[in-house]
Motif scaffolding. Structure first.
Motif, mmCIF file in Angstrom:
data_model
loop_
_atom_site.group_PDB
_atom_site.id
_atom_site.type_symbol
_atom_site.label_atom_id
_atom_site.label_comp_id
_atom_site.label_asym_id
_atom_site.label_seq_id
_atom_site.Cartn_x
_atom_site.Cartn_y
_atom_site.Cartn_z
ATOM 1 N N GLY A 192 -20.897 10.307 -6.827
ATOM 2 C CA GLY A 192 -21.688 9.144 -7.231
ATOM 3 C C GLY A 192 -21.203 8.475 -8.492
ATOM 4 O O GLY A 192 -21.999 7.958 -9.277
ATOM 5 N N PHE A 193 -19.893 8.445 -8.718
ATOM 6 C CA PHE A 193 -19.348 7.812 -9.911
ATOM 7 C C PHE A 193 -19.572 6.301 -9.872
ATOM 8 O O PHE A 193 -19.598 5.687 -8.812
ATOM 9 C CB PHE A 193 -17.850 8.112 -10.046
ATOM 10 N N ASP A 194 -19.747 5.722 -11.077
ATOM 11 C CA ASP A 194 -19.817 4.278 -11.198
ATOM 12 C C ASP A 194 -18.797 3.837 -12.247
ATOM 13 O O ASP A 194 -18.063 4.665 -12.821
ATOM 14 C CB ASP A 194 -21.232 3.827 -11.567
ATOM 15 N N SER A 195 -18.723 2.530 -12.500
ATOM 16 C CA SER A 195 -17.680 2.005 -13.382
ATOM 17 C C SER A 195 -17.805 2.530 -14.813
ATOM 18 O O SER A 195 -16.796 2.762 -15.484
ATOM 19 C CB SER A 195 -17.732 0.479 -13.378
ATOM 20 N N VAL A 196 -19.037 2.732 -15.293
ATOM 21 C CA VAL A 196 -19.208 3.253 -16.644
ATOM 22 C C VAL A 196 -18.695 4.689 -16.737
ATOM 23 O O VAL A 196 -18.002 5.068 -17.700
ATOM 24 C CB VAL A 196 -20.699 3.187 -17.047
ATOM 25 N N MET A 197 -19.000 5.490 -15.725
ATOM 26 C CA MET A 197 -18.549 6.884 -15.724
ATOM 27 C C MET A 197 -17.019 6.965 -15.652
ATOM 28 O O MET A 197 -16.407 7.875 -16.238
ATOM 29 C CB MET A 197 -19.180 7.640 -14.560
ATOM 30 N N ILE A 198 -16.402 6.010 -14.945
ATOM 31 C CA ILE A 198 -14.940 6.012 -14.852
ATOM 32 C C ILE A 198 -14.314 5.778 -16.228
ATOM 33 O O ILE A 198 -13.328 6.433 -16.594
ATOM 34 C CB ILE A 198 -14.481 4.956 -13.837
ATOM 35 N N VAL B 137 -6.766 1.246 -17.010
ATOM 36 C CA VAL B 137 -7.800 1.462 -15.998
ATOM 37 C C VAL B 137 -7.326 0.976 -14.639
ATOM 38 O O VAL B 137 -7.551 1.620 -13.613
ATOM 39 C CB VAL B 137 -9.111 0.738 -16.399
ATOM 40 N N GLN B 138 -6.625 -0.177 -14.626
ATOM 41 C CA GLN B 138 -6.150 -0.704 -13.346
ATOM 42 C C GLN B 138 -5.174 0.244 -12.667
ATOM 43 O O GLN B 138 -5.094 0.297 -11.441
ATOM 44 C CB GLN B 138 -5.470 -2.070 -13.552
ATOM 45 N N GLN B 139 -4.427 0.988 -13.485
ATOM 46 C CA GLN B 139 -3.499 1.961 -12.925
ATOM 47 C C GLN B 139 -4.227 3.192 -12.413
ATOM 48 O O GLN B 139 -3.801 3.834 -11.454
ATOM 49 C CB GLN B 139 -2.468 2.367 -13.988
ATOM 50 N N LEU B 140 -5.378 3.490 -13.039
ATOM 51 C CA LEU B 140 -6.123 4.687 -12.692
ATOM 52 C C LEU B 140 -6.920 4.524 -11.396
ATOM 53 O O LEU B 140 -7.094 5.476 -10.629
ATOM 54 C CB LEU B 140 -7.076 5.021 -13.843
ATOM 55 N N LEU B 141 -7.399 3.323 -11.147
ATOM 56 C CA LEU B 141 -8.356 3.104 -10.062
ATOM 57 C C LEU B 141 -7.866 3.561 -8.686
ATOM 58 O O LEU B 141 -8.619 4.225 -7.952
ATOM 59 C CB LEU B 141 -8.761 1.627 -10.006
ATOM 60 N N PRO B 142 -6.649 3.226 -8.269
ATOM 61 C CA PRO B 142 -6.239 3.628 -6.917
ATOM 62 C C PRO B 142 -6.170 5.143 -6.725
ATOM 63 O O PRO B 142 -6.193 5.622 -5.584
ATOM 64 C CB PRO B 142 -4.855 2.991 -6.759
ATOM 65 N N ALA B 143 -6.098 5.902 -7.836
ATOM 66 C CA ALA B 143 -6.004 7.358 -7.729
ATOM 67 C C ALA B 143 -7.363 8.021 -7.631
ATOM 68 O O ALA B 143 -7.449 9.252 -7.510
ATOM 69 C CB ALA B 143 -5.240 7.908 -8.943
ATOM 70 N N LEU B 144 -8.441 7.228 -7.653
ATOM 71 C CA LEU B 144 -9.779 7.806 -7.705
ATOM 72 C C LEU B 144 -10.371 8.080 -6.325
ATOM 73 O O LEU B 144 -11.586 7.976 -6.136
ATOM 74 C CB LEU B 144 -10.718 6.881 -8.502
ATOM 75 N N ARG C 166 -2.281 -3.377 -6.533
ATOM 76 C CA ARG C 166 -2.105 -2.135 -7.274
ATOM 77 C C ARG C 166 -1.219 -2.418 -8.482
ATOM 78 O O ARG C 166 -0.231 -3.132 -8.379
ATOM 79 C CB ARG C 166 -1.483 -1.050 -6.379
ATOM 80 N N PHE C 167 -1.570 -1.805 -9.606
ATOM 81 C CA PHE C 167 -0.916 -2.192 -10.846
ATOM 82 C C PHE C 167 -0.208 -1.042 -11.560
ATOM 83 O O PHE C 167 0.262 -1.228 -12.664
ATOM 84 C CB PHE C 167 -1.975 -2.799 -11.792
ATOM 85 N N TRP C 168 -0.165 0.158 -10.964
ATOM 86 C CA TRP C 168 0.444 1.246 -11.716
ATOM 87 C C TRP C 168 1.968 1.141 -11.683
ATOM 88 O O TRP C 168 2.566 0.546 -10.796
ATOM 89 C CB TRP C 168 -0.019 2.602 -11.185
ATOM 90 N N HIS C 169 2.621 1.786 -12.684
ATOM 91 C CA HIS C 169 4.078 1.818 -12.742
ATOM 92 C C HIS C 169 4.615 2.765 -11.667
ATOM 93 O O HIS C 169 4.045 3.823 -11.416
ATOM 94 C CB HIS C 169 4.554 2.331 -14.111
ATOM 95 N N ALA C 170 5.692 2.371 -11.070
ATOM 96 C CA ALA C 170 6.336 3.281 -10.122
ATOM 97 C C ALA C 170 6.921 4.454 -10.900
ATOM 98 O O ALA C 170 7.539 4.280 -11.951
ATOM 99 C CB ALA C 170 7.441 2.554 -9.352
ATOM 100 N N ALA C 171 6.717 5.643 -10.379
ATOM 101 C CA ALA C 171 7.236 6.833 -11.054
ATOM 102 C C ALA C 171 8.756 6.893 -10.933
ATOM 103 O O ALA C 171 9.331 6.567 -9.895
ATOM 104 C CB ALA C 171 6.623 8.077 -10.447
ATOM 105 N N ALA C 172 9.390 7.271 -12.031
ATOM 106 C CA ALA C 172 10.849 7.413 -11.999
ATOM 107 C C ALA C 172 11.238 8.603 -11.128
ATOM 108 O O ALA C 172 10.528 9.603 -11.052
ATOM 109 C CB ALA C 172 11.376 7.613 -13.421
ATOM 110 N N ALA C 173 12.376 8.488 -10.461
ATOM 111 C CA ALA C 173 12.832 9.579 -9.590
ATOM 112 C C ALA C 173 13.190 10.792 -10.438
ATOM 113 O O ALA C 173 13.784 10.680 -11.506
ATOM 114 C CB ALA C 173 14.049 9.127 -8.791
ATOM 115 N N PHE D 68 -1.952 12.146 -9.870
ATOM 116 C CA PHE D 68 -1.449 10.952 -10.547
ATOM 117 C C PHE D 68 -1.215 11.227 -12.025
ATOM 118 O O PHE D 68 -0.171 10.854 -12.598
ATOM 119 C CB PHE D 68 -2.438 9.799 -10.369
ATOM 120 N N VAL D 69 -2.195 11.879 -12.680
ATOM 121 C CA VAL D 69 -2.054 12.167 -14.107
ATOM 122 C C VAL D 69 -0.892 13.114 -14.344
ATOM 123 O O VAL D 69 -0.102 12.949 -15.284
ATOM 124 C CB VAL D 69 -3.369 12.752 -14.667
#
Length: 473
Positions: free
Chosen positions: A421-427, A446-453, A344-351, A462-463
């Motif tokens: 039915g999402f695919d990589s292009v739709m993402i 995108v790498q940060q977005l993927l785990p939230a999908l 997983r590559f997203w930034h940890a959220a600040a407290a 996440f957003v």
């Protein structure tokens, strides 16, 4: 580097390529073209004969023109698709279609010669035949006796030769060879081709080609008469007469073709697999892709498409628009891609700062670049479209726009892969839409977005968190 191998007589079959003719407008046009060139010389339609499944197709009079028509149509179809040859080789009668493909003869010239060749050979007395022997040339040398009527008709491989002559003598030779452990099989032809029994046709065949001035090949052509790539020898009347009487040196021609042109793919141009099998057993084809766009009587447009796809995977850029009629083209949604969650590559959220308990406490400072206050995550509250949560509403709107869904189909519980039915292009499109609707969400990788999908709701959460803490990479 693509090499075409044009099949010879013996592989014809009533009904061959009929399904391809029905399904491929391109092949249909090319077979019709060959039929029109042959018809004035045959007194009938070879196309109608082969599509109708008429057993008369096995007669030499029709078999050779039918194989020529199929060979020309397959080669021209592949060329129209951007998958034409860089070098060609024809086995016996297959050399006429190879000559057309290489630009040595025009379609009309070759059609006239093939029709005359077939007529002359069909008129020969019956009683001759051919014998395929699973042994090398040296094993059959002792039986080659023109006085007794046995000739070497073809050398197809290191352990694959063909004898030609009278039926009785061939049967005697087969008995001896079988006794020595060699596999022998009668070839399904009605005459002793490539033997002295062809002598009566040679002079009239040469005369029929007398008015033709063959051109120099546009691409290398491997001659099975000479057993090598053609140099400056003309493919004139003398050539075609000698080609009909002499042995087919397929193995030698193939070896020279491979050594001097280094093809990456060999494609059999004919109605049944014969030459690609010989090539595969020759030991010459290591690392060469062996393909066949019409592997049998029931071959369809799918087999043709599979051959083009295989060449595409090897680096060819075909003319895709030529492969299917517009009415057959459909939009296919790619299957969802199962992204790995191992990393997983997203930034940890600040407290989030805690407000002091006193009534006079000053408000916490807003991080630079963030919205003026935290965006609440709609944990089950609000309308179906997330109207109580502006981030959820924006995400739902983006999903509806990207997937062209009915708005009522999408809510925070909708799963991107299983339900939508999402695919990589739709993402990627979704990410762009969200950043357009919520400029504060710019910069999410995108790498940060993927785990939230996992669902629309988890993405909105996440957003919203990204915006609320002002995270920037």
């Amino acid at each position: 580097m693509i090499g075409f191998l044009f099949s010879g007589q013996g592989v014809q079959e009533p009904g061959m390529t009929a399904a391809l003719y029905r399904q491929s407008p391109l092949y249909r046009r090319r077979l019709d073209e060959a039929d029109a060139a042959l018809a004035p010389h045959l007194g009938g339609s070879v196309r109608d004969l082969l599509l109708g499944g008429d057993p008369a197709l096995h007669r030499t009079r029709w078999a050779q023109p039918a194989l020529f028509a199929v060979g020309h149509a397959l080669a021209a179809t592949l060329s129209d698709l951007g998958a034409g040859p860089h070098v060609v080789l024809g086995h016996s009668v297959g050399e006429f279609a190879a000559a057309v493909s290489a630009g040595v003869l025009t379609l009309e010239e070759a059609a006239r010669l093939v029709a005359e060749r077939a007529r002359l050979m069909d008129a020969l007395p019956e009683g001759g035949g051919m014998l395929a022997v699973r042994a090398g040339r040296e094993a059959v040398e002792e039986f080659l006796d023109p006085g007794r009527g046995v000739s070497l008709a073809a050398v197809n491989g290191p352990r694959n030769t063909v004898l030609s002559g009278g039926l009785a003598e061939l049967e005697r030779v087969a008995g001896v060879l079988r006794g020595r452990g060699a596999h022998c099989r009668a070839v399904g032809v009605p005459h002793a081709f490539h033997s002295p029994l062809m002598d009566p046709v040679l002079e009239p065949l040469a005369a029929a080609a007398a008015g033709i001035t063959p051109a120099a090949p546009r691409i290398p052509l491997a001659s099975t008469r000479y057993g090598r790539l053609l140099a400056d020898e003309p493919m004139d009347g003398a050539y075609w007469a000698a080609q009909a009487a002499g042995p087919v040196l397929f193995a030698d021609a193939l070896a020279d073709l491979v050594a001097r042109t280094a093809p990456t793919a060999l494609v059999e141009i004919g109605p049944a697999p014969q030459l690609v099998q010989l090539a595969g057993r020759s030991g010459l084809a290591d690392g060469i892709r062996l393909l066949h766009p019409s592997p049998g009587r029931e071959a369809t447009a799918r087999d043709l498409a599979e051959t083009v796809a295989a060449l595409y995977r090897s680096g060819l850029e075909p003319q895709w628009d030529e492969l299917y009629e517009p009415a057959w083209r459909t939009t296919e949604r790619l299957p969802p891609y199962a992204f790995s969650t191992e990393h997983r590559f997203w930034h940890a959220a600040a407290a989030r700062p805690q407000a002091p308990s006193g009534p006079a406490a000053a408000p916490a400072a807003t991080p630079a670049g963030a919205v003026a206050g935290p965006v609440p995550a709609a944990a089950g509250g609000g309308g179906r479209d997330g109207s109580a949560d502006p981030v959820l509403a924006a995400v739902v709107g983006a999903v509806v726009e990207v997937g062209d869904y009915a708005p009522e189909r999408v809510d925070r519980n909708s799963r991107f892969y299983e339900d939508l039915g999402f695919d990589s292009v739709m993402i990627m499109q979704l990410k762009d839409r969200i950043e357009t609707s919520l400029p504060q969400a710019g910069g999410i990788a995108v790498q940060q977005l993927l785990p939230a999908l996992r669902s629309v709701g988890t993405l909105a959460d996440f957003v919203g968190e990204w915006i609320s803490v002002g995270v920037r990479p």
